[in-house]
Design an enzyme around this catalytic site. Sequence first.
Site, PDB file in Angstrom:
ATOM      1  N   GLY A 173       0.827  -1.203   0.000  1.00 15.33           N
ATOM      2  CA  GLY A 173       0.000   0.000   0.000  1.00 15.33           C
ATOM      3  C   GLY A 173       0.862   1.253   0.000  1.00 15.33           C
ATOM      4  O   GLY A 173       2.089   1.192  -0.156  1.00 15.33           O
ATOM      5  N   THR A 222      -3.807   5.893  13.682  1.00 15.69           N
ATOM      6  CA  THR A 222      -4.142   7.169  13.035  1.00 15.69           C
ATOM      7  C   THR A 222      -4.670   8.169  14.063  1.00 15.69           C
ATOM      8  O   THR A 222      -5.261   7.782  15.078  1.00 15.69           O
ATOM      9  CB  THR A 222      -5.217   6.924  11.953  1.00 15.69           C
ATOM     10  OG1 THR A 222      -5.773   8.182  11.561  1.00 15.69           O
ATOM     11  CG2 THR A 222      -6.355   6.048  12.452  1.00 15.69           C
ATOM     12  N   ASP A 223      -4.523   9.446  13.743  1.00 14.49           N
ATOM     13  CA  ASP A 223      -5.091  10.493  14.615  1.00 14.49           C
ATOM     14  C   ASP A 223      -6.623  10.431  14.645  1.00 14.49           C
ATOM     15  O   ASP A 223      -7.249  10.966  15.571  1.00 14.49           O
ATOM     16  CB  ASP A 223      -4.633  11.889  14.159  1.00 14.49           C
ATOM     17  CG  ASP A 223      -4.960  12.225  12.710  1.00 14.49           C
ATOM     18  OD1 ASP A 223      -5.551  11.380  11.995  1.00 14.49           O
ATOM     19  OD2 ASP A 223      -4.620  13.357  12.278  1.00 14.49           O
ATOM     20  N   GLU A 224      -7.215   9.755  13.645  1.00 13.85           N
ATOM     21  CA  GLU A 224      -8.684   9.770  13.559  1.00 13.85           C
ATOM     22  C   GLU A 224      -9.352   9.036  14.717  1.00 13.85           C
ATOM     23  O   GLU A 224     -10.550   9.191  14.940  1.00 13.85           O
ATOM     24  CB  GLU A 224      -9.139   9.201  12.205  1.00 13.85           C
ATOM     25  CG  GLU A 224      -8.534   9.990  11.059  1.00 13.85           C
ATOM     26  CD  GLU A 224      -9.145   9.729   9.701  1.00 13.85           C
ATOM     27  OE1 GLU A 224     -10.323   9.340   9.625  1.00 13.85           O
ATOM     28  OE2 GLU A 224      -8.442   9.932   8.701  1.00 13.85           O
ATOM     29  N   TYR A 268     -14.376   3.661   9.921  1.00  9.03           N
ATOM     30  CA  TYR A 268     -12.922   3.452   9.764  1.00  9.03           C
ATOM     31  C   TYR A 268     -12.205   3.773  11.071  1.00  9.03           C
ATOM     32  O   TYR A 268     -11.423   2.965  11.585  1.00  9.03           O
ATOM     33  CB  TYR A 268     -12.374   4.330   8.634  1.00  9.03           C
ATOM     34  CG  TYR A 268     -10.876   4.539   8.702  1.00  9.03           C
ATOM     35  CD1 TYR A 268      -9.998   3.483   8.503  1.00  9.03           C
ATOM     36  CD2 TYR A 268     -10.332   5.809   8.973  1.00  9.03           C
ATOM     37  CE1 TYR A 268      -8.614   3.663   8.574  1.00  9.03           C
ATOM     38  CE2 TYR A 268      -8.955   5.995   9.045  1.00  9.03           C
ATOM     39  CZ  TYR A 268      -8.102   4.919   8.849  1.00  9.03           C
ATOM     40  OH  TYR A 268      -6.734   5.105   8.934  1.00  9.03           O
ATOM     41  N   ASN A 327      -2.708  12.966   8.625  1.00 16.82           N
ATOM     42  CA  ASN A 327      -2.853  12.646   7.198  1.00 16.82           C
ATOM     43  C   ASN A 327      -1.501  12.663   6.492  1.00 16.82           C
ATOM     44  O   ASN A 327      -0.743  13.632   6.633  1.00 16.82           O
ATOM     45  CB  ASN A 327      -3.765  13.661   6.508  1.00 16.82           C
ATOM     46  CG  ASN A 327      -5.220  13.431   6.825  1.00 16.82           C
ATOM     47  OD1 ASN A 327      -5.624  13.462   7.988  1.00 16.82           O
ATOM     48  ND2 ASN A 327      -6.020  13.190   5.810  1.00 16.82           N
ATOM     49  N   LYS A 356     -10.066   1.365  13.731  1.00 17.74           N
ATOM     50  CA  LYS A 356      -8.674   1.601  14.119  1.00 17.74           C
ATOM     51  C   LYS A 356      -8.556   1.761  15.633  1.00 17.74           C
ATOM     52  O   LYS A 356      -7.611   1.249  16.245  1.00 17.74           O
ATOM     53  CB  LYS A 356      -8.120   2.844  13.414  1.00 17.74           C
ATOM     54  CG  LYS A 356      -7.957   2.711  11.911  1.00 17.74           C
ATOM     55  CD  LYS A 356      -6.960   1.646  11.481  1.00 17.74           C
ATOM     56  CE  LYS A 356      -5.533   2.003  11.805  1.00 17.74           C
ATOM     57  NZ  LYS A 356      -4.570   0.993  11.215  1.00 17.74           N
TER      58      LYS A 356
HETATM   59  P1  NAD Z   1      -3.520   1.807   1.871  1.00 20.93           P
HETATM   60  O1  NAD Z   1      -4.988   1.602   1.773  1.00 20.93           O
HETATM   61  O2  NAD Z   1      -2.801   2.553   0.797  1.00 20.93           O
HETATM   62  O3  NAD Z   1      -2.782   0.398   1.990  1.00 20.93           O
HETATM   63  C1  NAD Z   1      -3.287  -0.652   2.776  1.00 20.93           C
HETATM   64  C2  NAD Z   1      -2.579  -1.940   2.337  1.00 20.93           C
HETATM   65  O4  NAD Z   1      -3.070  -3.014   3.170  1.00 20.93           O
HETATM   66  C3  NAD Z   1      -2.872  -2.323   0.883  1.00 20.93           C
HETATM   67  O5  NAD Z   1      -1.674  -2.729   0.245  1.00 20.93           O
HETATM   68  C4  NAD Z   1      -3.842  -3.497   1.014  1.00 20.93           C
HETATM   69  O6  NAD Z   1      -3.758  -4.425  -0.054  1.00 20.93           O
HETATM   70  C5  NAD Z   1      -3.399  -4.113   2.337  1.00 20.93           C
HETATM   71  N1  NAD Z   1      -4.462  -4.880   2.986  1.00 20.93           N
HETATM   72  C6  NAD Z   1      -5.763  -4.502   3.166  1.00 20.93           C
HETATM   73  N2  NAD Z   1      -6.445  -5.493   3.770  1.00 20.93           N
HETATM   74  C7  NAD Z   1      -5.548  -6.499   4.003  1.00 20.93           C
HETATM   75  C8  NAD Z   1      -5.640  -7.775   4.604  1.00 20.93           C
HETATM   76  N3  NAD Z   1      -6.811  -8.238   5.091  1.00 20.93           N
HETATM   77  N4  NAD Z   1      -4.533  -8.540   4.676  1.00 20.93           N
HETATM   78  C9  NAD Z   1      -3.358  -8.101   4.177  1.00 20.93           C
HETATM   79  N5  NAD Z   1      -3.206  -6.901   3.574  1.00 20.93           N
HETATM   80  C10 NAD Z   1      -4.297  -6.111   3.496  1.00 20.93           C
HETATM   81  O7  NAD Z   1      -3.302   2.478   3.290  1.00 20.93           O
HETATM   82  P2  NAD Z   1      -2.160   3.493   3.777  1.00 20.93           P
HETATM   83  O8  NAD Z   1      -2.622   4.876   3.524  1.00 20.93           O
HETATM   84  O9  NAD Z   1      -0.850   3.050   3.270  1.00 20.93           O
HETATM   85  O10 NAD Z   1      -2.244   3.267   5.353  1.00 20.93           O
HETATM   86  C11 NAD Z   1      -1.424   2.305   5.992  1.00 20.93           C
HETATM   87  C12 NAD Z   1      -1.693   2.321   7.483  1.00 20.93           C
HETATM   88  O11 NAD Z   1      -1.440   3.638   7.993  1.00 20.93           O
HETATM   89  C13 NAD Z   1      -3.145   1.999   7.850  1.00 20.93           C
HETATM   90  O12 NAD Z   1      -3.116   1.209   9.005  1.00 20.93           O
HETATM   91  C14 NAD Z   1      -3.762   3.366   8.126  1.00 20.93           C
HETATM   92  O13 NAD Z   1      -4.812   3.251   9.057  1.00 20.93           O
HETATM   93  C15 NAD Z   1      -2.574   4.109   8.689  1.00 20.93           C
HETATM   94  N6  NAD Z   1      -2.584   5.574   8.516  1.00 20.93           N
HETATM   95  C16 NAD Z   1      -2.779   6.124   7.266  1.00 20.93           C
HETATM   96  C17 NAD Z   1      -2.735   7.499   7.111  1.00 20.93           C
HETATM   97  C18 NAD Z   1      -2.892   8.152   5.749  1.00 20.93           C
HETATM   98  O14 NAD Z   1      -2.976   9.370   5.669  1.00 20.93           O
HETATM   99  N7  NAD Z   1      -2.921   7.398   4.658  1.00 20.93           N
HETATM  100  C19 NAD Z   1      -2.514   8.325   8.227  1.00 20.93           C
HETATM  101  C20 NAD Z   1      -2.317   7.744   9.483  1.00 20.93           C
HETATM  102  C21 NAD Z   1      -2.355   6.362   9.601  1.00 20.93           C
HETATM  103  P1  TYD Z   2      -9.189  11.873   2.764  1.00 18.96           P
HETATM  104  O1  TYD Z   2      -8.013  11.994   1.862  1.00 18.96           O
HETATM  105  O2  TYD Z   2     -10.265  10.899   2.411  1.00 18.96           O
HETATM  106  O3  TYD Z   2      -8.613  11.605   4.226  1.00 18.96           O
HETATM  107  P2  TYD Z   2      -9.377  11.571   5.678  1.00 18.96           P
HETATM  108  O4  TYD Z   2     -10.836  11.593   5.459  1.00 18.96           O
HETATM  109  O5  TYD Z   2      -8.917  10.283   6.242  1.00 18.96           O
HETATM  110  O6  TYD Z   2      -8.866  12.772   6.413  1.00 18.96           O
HETATM  111  O7  TYD Z   2      -9.892  13.297   2.895  1.00 18.96           O
HETATM  112  C1  TYD Z   2      -9.166  14.422   3.386  1.00 18.96           C
HETATM  113  C2  TYD Z   2     -10.171  15.560   3.526  1.00 18.96           C
HETATM  114  O8  TYD Z   2     -10.594  15.930   2.231  1.00 18.96           O
HETATM  115  C3  TYD Z   2     -11.409  15.188   4.294  1.00 18.96           C
HETATM  116  O9  TYD Z   2     -11.807  16.305   5.094  1.00 18.96           O
HETATM  117  C4  TYD Z   2     -12.446  14.913   3.220  1.00 18.96           C
HETATM  118  C5  TYD Z   2     -12.025  15.843   2.108  1.00 18.96           C
HETATM  119  N1  TYD Z   2     -12.297  15.359   0.734  1.00 18.96           N
HETATM  120  C6  TYD Z   2     -12.970  16.193  -0.169  1.00 18.96           C
HETATM  121  O10 TYD Z   2     -13.360  17.337   0.164  1.00 18.96           O
HETATM  122  N2  TYD Z   2     -13.190  15.732  -1.441  1.00 18.96           N
HETATM  123  C7  TYD Z   2     -12.785  14.505  -1.845  1.00 18.96           C
HETATM  124  O11 TYD Z   2     -13.038  14.115  -3.019  1.00 18.96           O
HETATM  125  C8  TYD Z   2     -12.080  13.661  -0.919  1.00 18.96           C
HETATM  126  C9  TYD Z   2     -11.610  12.291  -1.317  1.00 18.96           C
HETATM  127  C10 TYD Z   2     -11.853  14.147   0.362  1.00 18.96           C
END
Ligand code: NAD
Ligand code: TYD
Length: 345
Positions: free
Chosen positions: A10, A125-127, A149, A178, A153
């Site tokens: 991911g 996550t902060d969420e 979600y 984020n 978490k």
């Molecule tokens: P992502 O959705 O890009 O990647 C998730 C990965 O997990 C994918 O490769 C998917 O194939 C794999 N996956 C999903 N279900 C699975 C399962 N059952 N078994 C094995 N693999 C599985 O997510 P990301 O943005 O890279 O986030 C990674 C982690 O960081 C998550 O735990 C998320 O909650 C956390 N996080 C993300 C953000 C952000 O802004 N993206 C911020 C804070 C924390």
């Molecule tokens: P997102 O990237 O989905 O992250 P998260 O909801 O986990 O913070 O969204 C970031 C912010 O952007 C969130 O407040 C929702 C908003 N958003 C839009 O306004 N338009 C969009 O098409 C998307 C995907 C998100």
Amino acid sequence: MRVFVTGGAGFIGSHYVRTLLDSRHPGFEQARVTVLDKLTYAGNRANLPPDGPRLTFVEGDVCDRTLLFDLLPGHDVVVHFAAESHVDRSLVNASAFMHTNVAGTQTLLDACVAAGVQRVVHISTDEVYGSIDEGSWTEESPLLPNSPYAASKAASDLVARSYWRSHGLDLSITRCSNNYGPYQHTEKLIPLFVTNLLDGQPVGLYGDGSNVREWLHVDDHCRAVQLVLTRGRPGEVYNVGRGNERTNRQMADLLVGLCGAVPGLVRPVPDRKGHDLRYSLDDRKIRDELGFEPAVPFEQGLADVVTWYRDNPDWWRPLRDTAHRLPLQNFPSPSPDGDPTTAAV
Ligand code: NAD
Ligand code: TYD
């Protein structure tokens, strides 16, 4: 040293694995990495190099107990990124979120205990803290998740804590704000806006665009994860943030400028259900205890990300164009004169 990374195909997990393979983490220069990833719609094998002496990729599910009990013996440390990660999808169907994020974490940690894994970092996550109008959350703030979600978490954080407390598993939790960076799926705000704006297509700003997110470059997040892995205290939570707070409207304006797009491409769409107003982390703990400092300046990092998407359409075009658009990413009505560039928010 053998490192087991879940969700390593991911966005954030693959960045972390690439930094390991690039030998960017002291003491891990020779580390051998096993990636376990289910390759859901969000996972992409092409985010990682081919298998080699230091990388083994296994396609599989963190909920598969037999597989995990088979794979984990011999690994020293585990970094658990695998999750369903998109809030909007959790509003449409939360089942996979509860299954992967909660039951998957429990299954993985059972296997860690059985295999005698020395150290685990659970990526959260902060969420999980909910939404905060003013001020910032410390690690002691209550868990008040609002979306399915975030609830999944938060539940996984409590499961993780219980395995430290009950089984003595040496485990820490990170809660990051984020992330932005290359290889992020086009369902998320920044890649969706960038790829549409580069194509001259409209983007939908939820509600009035006043929701605030705190943005940190994925490279900074991964450095924080490695610090927690190597120096964090067991049973402790570390916030990773104090990045840059921006309203979504401000982000949209910045991205319009960086993409050289027409401002009118930003359109109002109905708000997300239960849309959290603001996230903000107090990250003094990881700074004071572990000396963490974000290194990527926000404006530069964002400009580099836009350049990456501009230069890599072969990576994102199939994702964006074949993904089932979620309801909120469809535009409720055409602009009054039918011109997609004139219906400004
Ligand atoms: P992502 O959705 O890009 O990647 C998730 C990965 O997990 C994918 O490769 C998917 O194939 C794999 N996956 C999903 N279900 C699975 C399962 N059952 N078994 C094995 N693999 C599985 O997510 P990301 O943005 O890279 O986030 C990674 C982690 O960081 C998550 O735990 C998320 O909650 C956390 N996080 C993300 C953000 C952000 O802004 N993206 C911020 C804070 C924390
Ligand atoms: P997102 O990237 O989905 O992250 P998260 O909801 O986990 O913070 O969204 C970031 C912010 O952007 C969130 O407040 C929702 C908003 N958003 C839009 O306004 N338009 C969009 O098409 C998307 C995907 C998100």
